[in-house]
Motif scaffolding. Structure first.
Motif, mmCIF file in Angstrom:
data_model
loop_
_atom_site.group_PDB
_atom_site.id
_atom_site.type_symbol
_atom_site.label_atom_id
_atom_site.label_comp_id
_atom_site.label_asym_id
_atom_site.label_seq_id
_atom_site.Cartn_x
_atom_site.Cartn_y
_atom_site.Cartn_z
ATOM 1 N N ALA A 17 -25.227 34.702 -4.748
ATOM 2 C CA ALA A 17 -24.396 35.716 -4.750
ATOM 3 C C ALA A 17 -25.074 37.079 -4.395
ATOM 4 O O ALA A 17 -24.250 37.908 -3.834
ATOM 5 N N VAL A 18 -26.588 37.363 -4.518
ATOM 6 C CA VAL A 18 -27.092 38.382 -4.088
ATOM 7 C C VAL A 18 -27.003 38.412 -2.482
ATOM 8 O O VAL A 18 -26.757 39.611 -2.104
ATOM 9 N N ASN A 19 -27.072 37.337 -1.954
ATOM 10 C CA ASN A 19 -27.149 37.372 -0.426
ATOM 11 C C ASN A 19 -25.755 37.976 0.112
ATOM 12 O O ASN A 19 -25.458 38.637 1.080
ATOM 13 N N GLU A 20 -24.669 37.687 -0.501
ATOM 14 C CA GLU A 20 -23.347 37.901 -0.047
ATOM 15 C C GLU A 20 -22.937 39.136 -0.521
ATOM 16 O O GLU A 20 -22.528 39.981 0.237
ATOM 17 N N LEU A 21 -23.405 39.597 -1.707
ATOM 18 C CA LEU A 21 -22.923 40.825 -2.043
ATOM 19 C C LEU A 21 -23.736 42.164 -1.696
ATOM 20 O O LEU A 21 -23.296 43.046 -1.494
ATOM 21 N N ALA A 22 -24.961 41.940 -1.203
ATOM 22 C CA ALA A 22 -25.720 42.754 -0.695
ATOM 23 C C ALA A 22 -25.040 43.115 0.651
ATOM 24 O O ALA A 22 -24.904 44.468 0.857
ATOM 25 N N ARG A 23 -24.634 42.263 1.530
ATOM 26 C CA ARG A 23 -23.795 42.688 2.491
ATOM 27 C C ARG A 23 -22.445 43.373 2.528
ATOM 28 O O ARG A 23 -22.168 44.266 2.987
ATOM 29 N N GLU A 24 -21.552 42.301 1.438
ATOM 30 C CA GLU A 24 -20.216 43.238 1.321
ATOM 31 C C GLU A 24 -20.197 44.429 0.676
ATOM 32 O O GLU A 24 -19.487 45.315 1.197
#
Ligand SMILES: [Zn+2]
Length: 256
Positions: free
Chosen positions: A126-133
């Motif tokens: 989730a962190v990997n996805e959300l940091a970018r989004e």
């Protein structure tokens, strides 16, 4: 002492904290069975308490704590009862909605403070996805992994937190002794089945197993060695580690 709980602040105060670039700790927990001697709210109580203690310790950086996310990924506990679980897509949507709301309010330094082993892999993705989004330095950490060295010094029968164990039982004795039944802790030392690492000789391999397959009573670790005094020291060590991370401006400033 200034207020540190999101839910006790009003909107104008939170807007001002966003303007000051406050760090927001979101405790992420789970509601699940914790053997016959502990209540199902262990992860909620411990993650929430560590977060509040950490925010109180923070000095130069303002740190605030949201209400605890009380349900996570606990399917592996389901067959033992007392368990509420989300599936990963739903869990991700909850975490995404929270992080997106925080960034829309102007907060960007977000620590998803994990209090449940079953959430680790999901929160990392989730962190990997959300940091970018969301273009924000969103981070996640388990409090017991951050305080690993200190926990190893305090605990006598295990190196770190397991489940409904010496560590979790101690911290619950410190916080809510009325919810702990030590008379039932004597018979629940686990695991009661051979573990994957014992069979393969390595901890590098992962396979899904239900908790019931690993421990007939739902406990992994040794709650007999628990004490309130140990629990207080564990909570303080965890809070110190979380406060150090929250206030580490160099960490938050690292490029994504
Ligand atoms: Zn848990």
């Amino acid at each position: 002492m200034s207020e540190i709980e999101w839910g006790r602040l009003n909107a104008a105060e939170l807007n001002e904290l966003a303007r000051r670039d406050a760090v927001v700790i979101v405790p992420v927990a789970s509601t699940e069975q914790h053997g016959p001697h502990l209540p199902t709210s262990v992860d909620v109580m411990l993650a929430g308490n560590v977060a509040l203690r950490a925010a109180r310790r923070a000095k130069d950086t303002p740190v605030i704590v949201t209400p605890v996310v009380w349900t996570g990924l606990a399917e592996h506990h389901m067959s033992l009862g007392g368990t509420v679980s989300l599936d990963y897509p739903e869990f991700f949507c909850v975490i995404r909605g929270i992080c997106r709301s925080l960034t829309r309010q102007g907060f960007h330094r977000i620590l998803l403070l994990n209090g449940h082993g079953g959430n680790i892999a999901a929160l990392t993705v989730a962190v990997n996805e959300l940091a970018r989004e969301l273009k924000a330095p969103i981070a996640t950490a388990c409090y017991w992994q951050l305080a690993e060295a200190a926990f190893g010094q305090i605990l006598e029968r295990q190196k770190n937190v397991r489940h409904a164990c010496e560590a979790e039982t101690s911290m619950m004795l410190a916080l809510a002794p009325d919810l702990v039944d030590m008379s039932r802790a004597a018979d629940v030392v686990g695991p009661t089945s051979r573990e994957i690492a014992q069979v393969t000789g390595t901890s590098a391999v992962h396979r899904w197993q239900s908790f019931a397959a690993r421990t007939s009573h739902g406990v992994i670790g040794d709650p007999r060695a628990a004490s309130a005094e140990k629990g207080e020291r564990l909570l303080d060590a965890a809070a110190k580690a979380v406060a150090d991370l929250s206030g580490n401006t160099e960490f938050w400033a690292l490029p994504s």
